[in-house]
Scaffold this active site. Structure first.
Site, PDB file in Angstrom:
ATOM      1  N   ASP A 114       5.816   2.783  -4.048  1.00 14.55           N
ATOM      2  CA  ASP A 114       5.929   0.919  -3.996  1.00 14.55           C
ATOM      3  C   ASP A 114       5.122   0.258  -3.873  1.00 14.55           C
ATOM      4  OD1 ASP A 114       7.426  -0.538  -2.125  1.00 14.55           O
ATOM      5  OD2 ASP A 114       6.323  -0.959  -0.774  1.00 14.55           O
ATOM      6  N   HIS A 312      15.289   2.870  -3.257  1.00 12.24           N
ATOM      7  CA  HIS A 312      14.193   2.166  -3.299  1.00 12.24           C
ATOM      8  C   HIS A 312      13.274   3.864  -2.273  1.00 12.24           C
ATOM      9  CE1 HIS A 312      10.311   0.140  -3.068  1.00 12.24           C
ATOM     10  NE2 HIS A 312      10.452   0.322  -2.185  1.00 12.24           N
TER      11      HIS A 312
END
Length: 334
Positions: A114, A312
Site C-alpha cells: 500500500d 487489497h
C-alpha cells in the site's frame, strides 16, 4: 507484548521477534525484528502497523533473513511529528536509511505494501546505494510525471470526491474516523478484502458524495477471514491511542512529494524488483497502465504476480502464497 529497547545492537537470538526503538533524524522508529542474515525492511500501509507483517516475520526468519517490520513514522510507537510537512516522502526515505544504519548494516532489501510500497519504491529510487532490491505489494511503481497529484485526483469521480482529496484537509477525516475507530477500521478492511467486499457494480467507498462520509459506503456486519476479533481489537486499541492523523498526513503530502521528486521525473527503478498484487484490488485495476509499463519502469523486475481471488490486504489475505513468493525471490538475490 515485549517492550521496545533502545539499543543499536541485536537484542535477540534471531529465533523470536523482538521489539526495539531506534533513533532517526525525525525522532524514533519502533520496529519488530526476527531472524539473522541479509536485512529486509518491511513497510506497512494505511491504516495498519507493523502487525500487517506478522505472518512474514517468522517465515523470512526461517528462510535465513533478518526481517524487520517498522511502525512507519506517524504510526504505533514511532514518533509522530506535529507538522504535516514532516510526513513528506523524503522524510520517510531518511527514516529508512537511518534504520538500516542503526541496525548496523550498510544495505538492505526494502519491501512495502500500500503506501508502504510507494515509500519502498521511492526509498530505492533515492538511495540505491543502500537499498539494493525492492518488493512492492498492492501498489505498482509509477514514475513521477508532469501532472500535480491533487489536480489529477480532482478530475476523478465527477460529482463525487475521490478519497485522496477527501483526506487532504486536516481534521476532516479524523472527525469521521475517531468517534468509532474500531467500527471504521472494520468497515474499511472488509470493503477492500476479497471475501467481504461489495459485489461489482456497487458504489465504491473510494468516492464520497457531497455532504456524506467515506464510511457511508463501507461493507457492514462482515469480517474478513484473515482478520480475527483479537487482531481487530489490537489494531483499534493502537489507533485509539495514537489517532489517525499521522497516517492521514501521508496523503496530505502528495503535492510536496511531487515537487521534491522533480529531479527523478520519469526515472525507472533499476534494482532487482518484485510485484505482488491482488486480482480484486482497486490499485491493480486503477493502475493497470503502470503494470503494463513495468518493462520500462522496472527493468530489473523478476516477476509480477497477480493473485487470483485476492483483495487489497495481500500479505494478510494470502500469507502462505506471499511468503513462498517473497522467500523465493529473496533467495534469488543472494
Amino acid at each position: 507484548m515485549p517492550q521496545p529497547t533502545d539499543t543499536a545492537t541485536p537484542p535477540h537470538d534471531g529465533h523470536r521477534a523482538a521489539h526495539r526503538l531506534v533513533d532517526v533524524p525525525g525522532g524514533r522508529i519502533h520496529l519488530v525484528e526476527q531472524g539473522t542474515g541479509p536485512l529486509v525492511l518491511l513497510l506497512h500501509g494505511f491504516p495498519e502497523t507493523w502487525r500487517s507483517w506478522r505472518h512474514q516475520l517468522p517465515a523470512l526468519a526461517a528462510a535465513g533473513f533478518r526481517a524487520v517490520a517498522l511502525d512507519v513514522r506517524g504510526y504505533g510507537r514511532s514518533s509522530k511529528p506535529a507538522e504535516v510537512a514532516a510526513y513528506r516522502m523524503t522524510a520517510h526515505v531518511a527514516d529508512n536509511v537511518a534504520v538500516v544504519h542503526a541496525l548496523g548494516e550498510d544495505t538492505a532489501t526494502v519491501v512495502g505494501h500500500d503506501w508502504g510500497a510507494t515509500i519502498a519504491a521511492n526509498t530505492a529510487l533515492l538511495r540505491p546505494d543502500v537499498f539494493t532490491a525492492v518488493g512492492l505489494l498492492g501498489v505498482p511503481y509509477a514514475p513521477r510525471n508532469g501532472v500535480r497529484p491533487t489536480d489529477a485526483f480532482g478530475m476523478v469521480g465527477g460529482d463525487e470526491e475521490f478519497y485522496v482529496g477527501y483526506f487532504q484537509r486536516p481534521g476532516r477525516a479524523e472527525a469521521e474516523i475517531e468517534p468509532d475507530v474500531r467500527g471504521w477500521l472494520a468497515g474499511f478492511y472488509a470493503s477492500l478484502s476479497a471475501d467481504t467486499m461489495a459485489p461489482d457494480g456497487s458504489p465504491s467507498c473510494f468516492f464520497v458524495p457531497s455532504g456524506r462520509k467515506m464510511a457511508d459506503r463501507f461493507v457492514r456486519d462482515a469480517r474478513p477471514a484473515w482478520l480475527s476479533e483479537a487482531e481487530l481489537d489490537a489494531l483499534a486499541e493502537e489507533f485509539e491511542r495514537t489517532g489517525l492523523t499521522g497516517g492521514l498526513n501521508r496523503y496530505r503530502n502528495v503535492d510536496r512529494d511531487w515537487e521534491d521528486l522533480a529531479p527523478w521525473d520519469g526515472a525507472p527503478l533499476t534494482q532487482p524488483s518484485l510485484f505482488i498484487g491482488g486480482e480484486h484490488d482497486s490499485s491493480t485495476t486503477w493502475m493497470a497502465d503502470a503494470i503494463e509499463a513495468f518493462p520500462a519502469a522496472l527493468p530489473g523486475l523478476s516477476a509480477a504476480h497477480l493473485l487470483k481471488g485476492c483483495g487489497h490486504w495481500v500479505q494478510q489475505e494470502r500469507p502462505d502464497e506471499v511468503n513462498r513468493i517473497l522467500t523465493g525471490w529473496l533467495r534469488s538475490l543472494t
